[in-house]
Design an enzyme around this catalytic site. Sequence first.
Site, short mmCIF file in Angstrom:
data_model
loop_
_atom_site.label_atom_id
_atom_site.label_comp_id
_atom_site.label_asym_id
_atom_site.label_seq_id
_atom_site.Cartn_x
_atom_site.Cartn_y
_atom_site.Cartn_z
N ASP A 1 0.83 -1.21 0.00
CA ASP A 1 0.00 0.00 0.00
C ASP A 1 0.87 1.26 0.00
O ASP A 1 1.97 1.26 0.54
CB ASP A 1 -0.89 -0.02 1.25
N ASN B 1 -9.87 -2.92 -7.27
CA ASN B 1 -9.02 -2.00 -8.05
C ASN B 1 -9.55 -1.77 -9.48
O ASN B 1 -9.18 -0.79 -10.12
CB ASN B 1 -7.57 -2.51 -8.13
C1 FPP Z 1 -1.41 0.32 -3.58
O1 FPP Z 1 -1.01 1.64 -3.70
C2 FPP Z 1 -0.92 -0.56 -4.61
C3 FPP Z 1 -1.66 -1.10 -5.63
C4 FPP Z 1 -3.05 -0.82 -5.91
C5 FPP Z 1 -1.10 -2.06 -6.57
C6 FPP Z 1 0.19 -2.71 -6.20
C7 FPP Z 1 1.06 -2.61 -7.36
C8 FPP Z 1 2.42 -2.56 -7.31
C9 FPP Z 1 3.19 -2.68 -6.08
C10 FPP Z 1 3.22 -2.34 -8.53
C11 FPP Z 1 3.15 -3.36 -9.55
C12 FPP Z 1 3.22 -4.75 -9.09
C13 FPP Z 1 3.61 -5.73 -9.89
C14 FPP Z 1 3.55 -7.14 -9.44
C15 FPP Z 1 4.14 -5.45 -11.22
P1 FPP Z 1 -2.13 2.74 -3.83
O2 FPP Z 1 -2.19 3.16 -5.26
O3 FPP Z 1 -3.39 2.25 -3.26
O4 FPP Z 1 -1.51 3.87 -2.95
P2 FPP Z 1 -2.30 5.00 -2.16
O5 FPP Z 1 -3.13 4.29 -1.12
O6 FPP Z 1 -1.21 5.80 -1.57
O7 FPP Z 1 -3.14 5.74 -3.16
#
Ligand code: FPP
Length: 243
Positions: free
Chosen positions: A20, A68
């Site tokens: 996250d 998502n």
């Molecule tokens: C949360 O950050 C993360 C995600 C929704 C996706 C996870 C993806 C990755 C770590 C990168 C790609 C992974 C692979 C396997 C290629 P957020 O966008 O919810 O952050 P925020 O809460 O700060 O908005």
Amino acid sequence: MIHINADIGEIPRHIAVIMDGNGRWAKKRGWVRTRGHRTGADVVRAITTESAALGIERLTLYAFSSENWSRPEREVRFLMGLLTEYLDGELPTLQDNNIRMEAIGRLDRLPEQARALLDRNREATAGNTAMTLSLALSYGGRDEIVDACRALAQRVAAGELDPSEIDAAALDAHLYAPGSPDVDLVVRTAGEQRLSNFLPWEAVYAEYVSVAPLWPEFTVADFHAALGEYQSRDRRFGRVIEP
Ligand code: FPP
């Protein structure tokens, strides 16, 4: 300094990570959110190889949840592109580190190119034995239980299974990754303290560790600290442990 006890038994068999804070990490720097996802993919590589080196049996990463899909279309497209790029480029690292790749979730919703690369990686790494990396993609914990119930119901309808035979083991056998060990430790970054529909069946007895760093800044040292926290917990599984 946190010391990791690497004795067998102290290292969790199955770790699940909720990655996250990508968006917040980018925003803090005045960058677009997608830059956080890109840096986050580098952290995925670092934590995966470290987990294999530590002797962890299974690492499940929450890479894309069923929820998502309702993010802005541009961000979803970016994440799918990043996933495709990652799957395309990751095979040598997986092979060098003897890591098997799997995926859980409603994978039929993924773009065709990502699915094809996933299949390629799964087949190419099927014989690897150091660790299984399981990517949770288009994954929802309730979806997983619903899908397992549906599969069981179909077997009952086909006369292959009697309802009295349905128990926890039977349901477990119809999950996305049947036979995988229960989750021992759930780590969530960015200081959040929610499970967010992640592995509700598999993580019933997991220890939960929330850490402050945002995922793109999460380091191997932070990972070790989370493991140290896990090792300091007294896991009782509902029992009384005599001294
Ligand atoms: C949360 O950050 C993360 C995600 C929704 C996706 C996870 C993806 C990755 C770590 C990168 C790609 C992974 C692979 C396997 C290629 P957020 O966008 O919810 O952050 P925020 O809460 O700060 O908005």
